[in-house]
Scaffold this motif. Structure first.
Motif, PDB file in Angstrom:
ATOM      1  N   GLN A  96       8.602  -1.044   6.339  1.00  0.00           N
ATOM      2  CA  GLN A  96       9.135  -1.100   5.041  1.00  0.00           C
ATOM      3  C   GLN A  96      10.344  -1.871   5.198  1.00  0.00           C
ATOM      4  O   GLN A  96      11.312  -1.594   6.064  1.00  0.00           O
ATOM      5  CB  GLN A  96       9.342   0.505   4.666  1.00  0.00           C
ATOM      6  N   ASP A 118       0.840  -1.258   0.046  1.00  0.00           N
ATOM      7  CA  ASP A 118      -0.136   0.087   0.172  1.00  0.00           C
ATOM      8  C   ASP A 118       0.811   1.217   0.082  1.00  0.00           C
ATOM      9  O   ASP A 118       1.185   1.849   1.166  1.00  0.00           O
ATOM     10  CB  ASP A 118      -0.631  -0.085   1.220  1.00  0.00           C
ATOM     11  N   GLY A 119       1.235   1.497  -1.093  1.00  0.00           N
ATOM     12  CA  GLY A 119       1.953   2.895  -1.265  1.00  0.00           C
ATOM     13  C   GLY A 119       3.225   3.247  -0.239  1.00  0.00           C
ATOM     14  O   GLY A 119       3.103   4.006   0.433  1.00  0.00           O
ATOM     15  N   GLY A 120       4.336   2.222  -0.602  1.00  0.00           N
ATOM     16  CA  GLY A 120       5.611   2.364   0.369  1.00  0.00           C
ATOM     17  C   GLY A 120       5.454   1.526   1.542  1.00  0.00           C
ATOM     18  O   GLY A 120       6.301   1.584   2.404  1.00  0.00           O
ATOM     19  N   ILE A 121       4.398   0.780   1.805  1.00  0.00           N
ATOM     20  CA  ILE A 121       4.230   0.136   2.892  1.00  0.00           C
ATOM     21  C   ILE A 121       4.351  -1.415   2.682  1.00  0.00           C
ATOM     22  O   ILE A 121       3.702  -1.756   1.792  1.00  0.00           O
ATOM     23  CB  ILE A 121       3.009   0.271   3.666  1.00  0.00           C
ATOM     24  N   TYR A 142       3.671  -0.434  10.977  1.00  0.00           N
ATOM     25  CA  TYR A 142       3.806  -0.456   9.464  1.00  0.00           C
ATOM     26  C   TYR A 142       5.658  -0.648   9.120  1.00  0.00           C
ATOM     27  O   TYR A 142       6.367   0.003   9.817  1.00  0.00           O
ATOM     28  CB  TYR A 142       3.299   0.711   8.826  1.00  0.00           C
ATOM     29  N   PHE A 176       8.088   6.915   2.973  1.00  0.00           N
ATOM     30  CA  PHE A 176       7.619   5.869   3.991  1.00  0.00           C
ATOM     31  C   PHE A 176       6.682   6.810   5.054  1.00  0.00           C
ATOM     32  O   PHE A 176       5.388   6.355   5.307  1.00  0.00           O
ATOM     33  CB  PHE A 176       8.930   5.321   4.866  1.00  0.00           C
ATOM     34  N   GLY A 233      -0.853   9.077   5.467  1.00  0.00           N
ATOM     35  CA  GLY A 233      -2.053   8.671   4.595  1.00  0.00           C
ATOM     36  C   GLY A 233      -2.887   7.440   5.046  1.00  0.00           C
ATOM     37  O   GLY A 233      -4.371   7.431   5.012  1.00  0.00           O
ATOM     38  N   SER A 286       3.379   7.580   3.680  1.00  0.00           N
ATOM     39  CA  SER A 286       2.561   6.594   3.648  1.00  0.00           C
ATOM     40  C   SER A 286       1.687   6.308   4.807  1.00  0.00           C
ATOM     41  O   SER A 286       0.608   6.040   4.962  1.00  0.00           O
ATOM     42  CB  SER A 286       3.328   5.146   3.068  1.00  0.00           C
TER      43      SER A 286
END
Length: 299
Positions: free
Chosen positions: A207, A187-190, A205, A225, A231, A228
């Motif tokens: 990375q 999900d977008g950089g995760i 979360y 990161f 968000g 994300s």
């Protein structure tokens, strides 16, 4: 070290064959060839060849084109061309890469072990100082080997490694729960989400980026990161890499309102060693002291 480098200069070789060649050159008896370490787990000669190979690889004198195989590098060939009488640790310290590695053996130790590492180079070092120094050097060697092996694996393996480590540290509940979430988000950089506790009251979360040594992670990657996290309305994140973070990235992470932990390759191998991921205990030395209370006069 000199005999090992000389053998490696003849072409690619493995430790058992190198040990056999060196034993023949030195005219060792069968008993000397078969002599074991005090632990009884490895031949003394093989152990010394292994450590000579490892030390010289840290100095850039030996290359390992394949797992278990080594050969003299151009720098190693150049050193042999000077016809040295011997090669020892002092010789290797002239090479910056080895000096940095050897310094880490003391720098990564506890404060009271740093002095022991230095003291153990003197003839008047106590047995305790020698044990501390040897342990510090072996730990540094293990961390270097760990990082190299991690870099050789696939991205999927690296994700599983992070699962193993986080679960071993007490996060994520079970391996199954952690594995279902980590590496599945995208999900977008995760790269994944893992429960902070067994009840799932809060989430972390993650990375995970497997970069080659020398390819640093800068502030833009960490900012991406963090973006994300914002968000997703999250305030806790862990960014793991096999390389290192730039000073700008570290300063940025420290200034955040969110709790973002940056784990570089060195810290990753420390945690793997501490929590027993990818390593195992092969020997325990139990040091006993005289119990003065036992021999004290009765009141």
């Amino acid at each position: 070290m000199l005999p090992v480098l000389s053998v490696a200069a003849e072409g690619e070789v493995r430790v058992p064959l190198a040990a056999q060649i060196i034993a023949d050159q030195l005219g060792l008896t069968e008993d000397e060839r078969e002599e074991m370490l005090p632990s009884g787990k490895q031949r003394l000669l093989h152990n010394r060849v292994h450590w000579a190979k490892f030390y010289m690889s840290k100095a850039g004198l030996i290359d390992s084109p394949k797992r278990g195989i080594f050969v003299a590098s151009a720098a190693g060939q150049a050193l042999l061309a000077t016809k040295p009488e011997r090669i020892d640790v002092d010789t290797l310290k002239a090479f910056p890469a080895f000096a940095e590695f050897y310094g880490q053996a003391g720098a990564s130790a506890e404060p009271d072990q740093v002095a022991a590492t230095v003291a153990a180079t003197r003839s008047d070092a106590t047995p305790e100082e020698q044990i501390d120094a040897a342990h510090a050097v072996m730990t540094a060697a293990l961390k270097a080997d760990l990082l190299q092996r991690v870099l050789e694996q696939s991205p999927a393996f690296f994700e599983r490694l992070i699962v193993e480590l986080l679960v071993a540290m007490g996060y994520g509940g079970s391996h199954e729960d952690a594995a279902r979430q980590l590496g599945k988000s995208g999900d977008g950089g995760i790269d994944g989400v893992i429960d902070e506790d067994r009840l799932g009251l809060d989430r972390i979360y993650v990375q995970a980026k497997r970069y080659a040594t020398g390819t640093g992670v800068g502030r833009p990657e960490v900012q991406g990161f963090v973006g994300s996290l914002v968000g997703l309305g999250a305030n806790k994140g862990v960014f793991v890499t096999t390389s290192a973070f730039s000073k700008q990235a570290l300063d940025y992470a420290r200034s955040l309102q969110q709790r973002v932990i940056l784990i570089d390759g060195s810290r990753l191998t420390e945690l793997m060693t501490e929590f027993g991921v990818g390593v195992r205990t092969t020997r325990v030395i139990d040091v006993k002291r005289l119990d003065e209370d036992f021999f004290a006069d009765e009141a």
